[in-house]
Design a protein around this motif. Structure first.
Motif: not given
Ligand code: NAP
Length: 265
Positions: A11-12, A32-37
């Motif tokens: 999701x960067x 979780x979404x932040x961990x995906x960028x």
């Protein structure tokens, strides 16, 4: 190893708005979404201290994060919030309609204001947010809308006429939005959690939790991260051909517990 890294950053460069992200499931989704960028906007209503901790945790992941206080049941609050998101990040790619409340009670004794506030926040709140991102997503011809419903919206639940009506409404809204927006590359799906350990369910008596547990195929209560994992998948390009669906996470909808479990999910 390289593949794992790429997968983690699926999701960067995307911008995600998560409502009710100061605590519980919304907090886990934002992280979780932040961990995906993804860069994330964490919406909250009252929990100033809790949201400050979420912001710190997300900043440490190296993405941009913005906390916005807004009551999602207010059309104008939400309009201002989405405008601010666009000013800050340039676009909105992912909307997670997560914020929700319960005001349980048997219908015979349910106060009008307890019915109204649950519908206003859980159902109209999702409408307000979807309404105010719709032009942005349709114009950019891409977007992901993920609505947090509940197993209760599928089965109904004694003591939760207001909540289960709102959560069933979310499912109807999800399927309709999927049909309206699909041709422009915008998907809309719902996630229906069963019994997840958060503040919302914390207050339930042990007897009720044990009764719930007996209905759960996996024989444990759910964690916020169990819901966040599904949301993250639905937000990625890999879920581009899934729309209008409801995914349970998971209390089997066929195995119901009855009146004694009438609160909390
Ligand atoms: P929670 O721990 O009680 O957290 C609720 C979140 O919603 C908080 O961040 C709260 O923000 C926010 N919120 C409430 N009213 C708001 C409003 N008017 N405007 C903006 N934010 C608002 O709940 P949860 O268990 O994580 O539940 C999250 C979602 O999952 C809800 O939609 C719930 O119905 C659904 N769900 C939960 C379960 C479960 O077992 N826990 C099961 C099925 C579905 P503040 O604290 O800042 O006010």
């Amino acid at each position: 190893m390289k593949d794992v890294k790429e997968h983690e950053l699926m999701l960067k460069g995307k911008t995600a708005v998560i409502t009710g992200a100061s605590r519980g499931i919304g907090r886990a989704i934002a992280i979780k979404l932040a961990k995906h960028g993804a860069n994330v906007v964490v919406n909250y209503r009252n929990s100033v201290d809790a949201v400050a901790k979420v912001v710190k945790e997300i900043e440490a992941l190296g993405v941009k994060v913005l906390a916005i206080q807004a009551d999602i049941s207010s059309y104008s609050d939400v309009e201002k919030m989405m405008k601010k998101c666009v000013e800050e990040f340039g676009s909105i790619d992912i909307l997670v309609n997560n914020a929700g409340i319960t005001k349980d009670g048997l219908l015979m004794r349910m106060k009008e204001e307890d019915f109204d506030s649950v519908i206003d926040i859980n159902l109209k709140g999702a409408f307000n947010c979807t309404r105010h991102v719709s032009a942005i997503m349709l114009k950019q011809r891409s977007g992901r809308i993920i609505n947090i419903s509940s197993v209760t919206g599928i089965t109904g639940n004694a003591g939760q006429v207001n909540y289960s009506a709102a959560k069933a409404g979310i499912i109807g809204m999800t399927k309709s939005v999927a049909r309206e927006f699909g041709s422009r590359g915008v998907t809309c799906n719902a996630v229906a959690p069963g019994f997840i350990q958060t503040d919302m369910t914390e207050a339930l008596p042990t007897k009720v939790k044990d009764a719930m547990l007996s209905t759960i195929p996996l024989k444990r209560l759910g964690r916020p991260e169990d819901v966040a994992n599904v949301v993250a998948f639905l937000a990625t390009d890999e879920a581009a051909y899934i729309t209008g669906q409801v995914i349970n996470v998971d209390r089997s909808e066929e195995r119901r517990v009855g009146k004694e479990c009438s609160q909390g999910v």
